[in-house]
Design a protein around this motif. Structure first.
Motif, PDB file in Angstrom:
ATOM      1  N   ALA A  82      40.781  28.771  35.262  1.00  0.00           N
ATOM      2  CA  ALA A  82      39.690  30.447  35.770  1.00  0.00           C
ATOM      3  C   ALA A  82      38.159  29.525  35.168  1.00  0.00           C
ATOM      4  N   ALA A  83      38.303  28.880  34.104  1.00  0.00           N
ATOM      5  CA  ALA A  83      37.528  28.456  34.350  1.00  0.00           C
ATOM      6  C   ALA A  83      35.565  27.894  35.609  1.00  0.00           C
ATOM      7  N   THR A 116      39.162  33.102  27.947  1.00  0.00           N
ATOM      8  CA  THR A 116      39.371  33.074  29.833  1.00  0.00           C
ATOM      9  C   THR A 116      38.410  34.586  29.903  1.00  0.00           C
ATOM     10  N   GLN A 117      38.587  35.534  29.460  1.00  0.00           N
ATOM     11  CA  GLN A 117      37.768  36.725  29.768  1.00  0.00           C
ATOM     12  C   GLN A 117      36.135  36.682  29.460  1.00  0.00           C
ATOM     13  N   ALA A 118      36.333  36.227  28.180  1.00  0.00           N
ATOM     14  CA  ALA A 118      35.067  35.277  27.425  1.00  0.00           C
ATOM     15  C   ALA A 118      33.781  34.351  28.119  1.00  0.00           C
ATOM     16  N   TRP A 125      31.194  38.141  36.385  1.00  0.00           N
ATOM     17  CA  TRP A 125      31.811  38.830  36.489  1.00  0.00           C
ATOM     18  C   TRP A 125      32.196  40.156  35.636  1.00  0.00           C
ATOM     19  N   ALA A 126      32.101  41.206  36.212  1.00  0.00           N
ATOM     20  CA  ALA A 126      32.523  42.533  35.445  1.00  0.00           C
ATOM     21  C   ALA A 126      33.208  43.283  35.766  1.00  0.00           C
ATOM     22  N   ALA A 298      56.713  41.440  29.390  1.00  0.00           N
ATOM     23  CA  ALA A 298      55.094  42.189  29.854  1.00  0.00           C
ATOM     24  C   ALA A 298      54.491  40.843  29.424  1.00  0.00           C
ATOM     25  N   ILE A 299      53.509  40.605  30.083  1.00  0.00           N
ATOM     26  CA  ILE A 299      52.523  39.916  29.852  1.00  0.00           C
ATOM     27  C   ILE A 299      51.102  40.613  30.713  1.00  0.00           C
ATOM     28  N   GLU A 300      49.676  39.972  29.515  1.00  0.00           N
ATOM     29  CA  GLU A 300      48.928  40.759  30.223  1.00  0.00           C
ATOM     30  C   GLU A 300      47.793  39.619  31.394  1.00  0.00           C
ATOM     31  N   MET A 301      47.245  40.265  31.983  1.00  0.00           N
ATOM     32  CA  MET A 301      46.426  39.730  33.832  1.00  0.00           C
ATOM     33  C   MET A 301      45.322  39.512  33.007  1.00  0.00           C
ATOM     34  N   ILE A 302      44.752  38.244  33.643  1.00  0.00           N
ATOM     35  CA  ILE A 302      43.040  38.544  34.219  1.00  0.00           C
ATOM     36  C   ILE A 302      43.186  39.752  34.776  1.00  0.00           C
ATOM     37  N   GLY A 303      43.245  40.339  35.245  1.00  0.00           N
ATOM     38  CA  GLY A 303      42.937  41.241  36.128  1.00  0.00           C
ATOM     39  C   GLY A 303      42.190  41.372  37.035  1.00  0.00           C
ATOM     40  N   GLU A 304      41.332  42.913  36.940  1.00  0.00           N
ATOM     41  CA  GLU A 304      40.221  42.728  38.421  1.00  0.00           C
ATOM     42  C   GLU A 304      38.955  41.866  37.263  1.00  0.00           C
ATOM     43  N   ARG A 305      38.094  41.737  38.483  1.00  0.00           N
ATOM     44  CA  ARG A 305      36.498  41.910  38.193  1.00  0.00           C
ATOM     45  C   ARG A 305      35.489  41.853  39.056  1.00  0.00           C
ATOM     46  N   ASP A 306      35.102  42.398  39.137  1.00  0.00           N
ATOM     47  CA  ASP A 306      34.121  42.727  40.751  1.00  0.00           C
ATOM     48  C   ASP A 306      32.244  42.337  40.766  1.00  0.00           C
ATOM     49  N   PHE A 307      31.238  42.360  41.306  1.00  0.00           N
ATOM     50  CA  PHE A 307      30.624  41.764  41.324  1.00  0.00           C
ATOM     51  C   PHE A 307      29.924  42.022  42.731  1.00  0.00           C
TER      52      PHE A 307
END
Length: 329
Positions: A82-83, A116-118, A125-126, A298-307
């Motif tokens: 993800a980097a 990762t989110q930061a 990415w928003a 249950a795991i939290e995912m990176i999920g959605e980002r947009d641009f």
């Protein structure tokens, strides 16, 4: 320094490279792109690092919009480090997409953390206001032997599995009828008050495009198909993809027997893990309990980002895309 480059080689070459990247899944494969091509999408791809050992990879599906606009939708991606999901990645994909203005959305199913989110925030990415998918999933480790997987089931799940195995015949659906599959989906929608899920044309395309990557089973009672379930396998990852069961199937606990047979075949076919998808414990507690009862976590995912380009279009375009794509993307 690892750099991104557009990937314009064959579909088989893409799948080979993608399969070597951590987090590879069916939604980033050429098979998924072939399925979506039947509905007006085309694929653009980028790779970071050598094809023999890529550090990251991304496939985005492109649809033309009015006035020269382009929509890019990367379900299941990017994959890998993800980097590296940076402006260079966007540039490699957007250059292939063309267009006067663009909106791009990604949806990674990989586990996440605050760092990762930061990092993604800093990379431009928003987080979209109206996501298409849930930010969490239930993931089941298939490394254990079948006997151990059976013991990992909750007592209630094991009990209902025995009921399902006794009351319904589970078999490979070797020559599936998309119209029959649609009928079962309509029955499910009517019973649960759901929005339309899948229709025959989409199911026909999906079956043809995924081919042997799709594991499809049905539950039969008195010669009638009362439920079915399917998963898609790619590079050691298996994703729960289709499921339809009406009221009759619920009475014979067919869903338990169907999923158990899928888990066993996925494991035998080389899957290391099984992604059961998310479930809202408040809105759909029965679905959540069904998935948790398998022993999945249950795991939290990176999920959605947009641009978007220009950036001012991001929020209105994101809301429009969420409304247009719904859950079918």
């Amino acid at each position: 320094m690892v750099t991104w480059r557009p990937f314009t080689e064959s579909q088989s070459a893409w799948d080979a490279a993608l399969g070597r990247a951590p987090g590879a899944n069916i939604f980033q494969s050429s098979a998924w792109a072939r399925h979506k091509a039947d509905f007006g999408w085309r694929a653009v791809r980028a790779l970071a690092g050598p094809a023999g050992a890529p550090a990251a990879a991304a496939q985005a599906l492109v649809k033309n919009l009015p006035a020269g606009g382009r929509l890019l939708w990367a379900r299941g991606g990017p994959v890998g480090d993800a980097a590296l999901w940076n402006g260079q990645l966007r540039a490699a994909l957007l250059a292939q997409a063309g267009g006067a203005f663009l909106y791009m959305r990604t949806c990674s199913y990989r586990p996440t953390d605050a760092a990762t989110q930061a990092r993604l925030d800093c990379a431009g990415w928003a987080r979209p206001r109206k996501p298409l998918d849930r930010p969490s999933t239930y993931l089941l480790d298939l490394a254990a032997e079948p006997s151990q997987l059976l013991q990992s089931l909750s007592s209630n799940w094991r009990h209902n599995l025995k009921r399902g195995q006794a009351r319904a015949k589970i078999e490979d659906w070797k020559d599936p009828d998309p119209a029959e599959m649609e009928r079962l989906y309509r029955s499910l929608e009517a019973y649960k008050g759901l929005a339309p899920q899948h229709r025959a044309d989409s199911l026909r395309s999906l079956i043809a495009a995924l081919g042997p990557a799709l594991i499809l089973k049905r539950a039969v009672v008195d010669g009638r198909t009362i439920a079915f379930r399917a998963c898609a396998l790619f590079a050691g990852s298996c994703v729960d993809l289709l499921a339809a069961a009406g009221l009759e199937a619920r009475k014979v606990y067919a869903s338990y027997a169907l999923l158990w047979e899928l888990l066993l075949q996925a494991r035998q076919s080389g899957a290391k893990q099984y992604d059961l998808g998310g479930a809202d414990s408040d809105a759909a507690p029965g679905v959540a309990d069904f998935k948790k009862g398998t022993g999945a976590h249950a795991i939290e995912m990176i999920g959605e980002r947009d641009f978007a380009l220009p950036a001012i279009l991001r929020r209105p375009a994101g809301a429009l895309i969420a409304w247009k794509l719904g859950k079918a993307g």
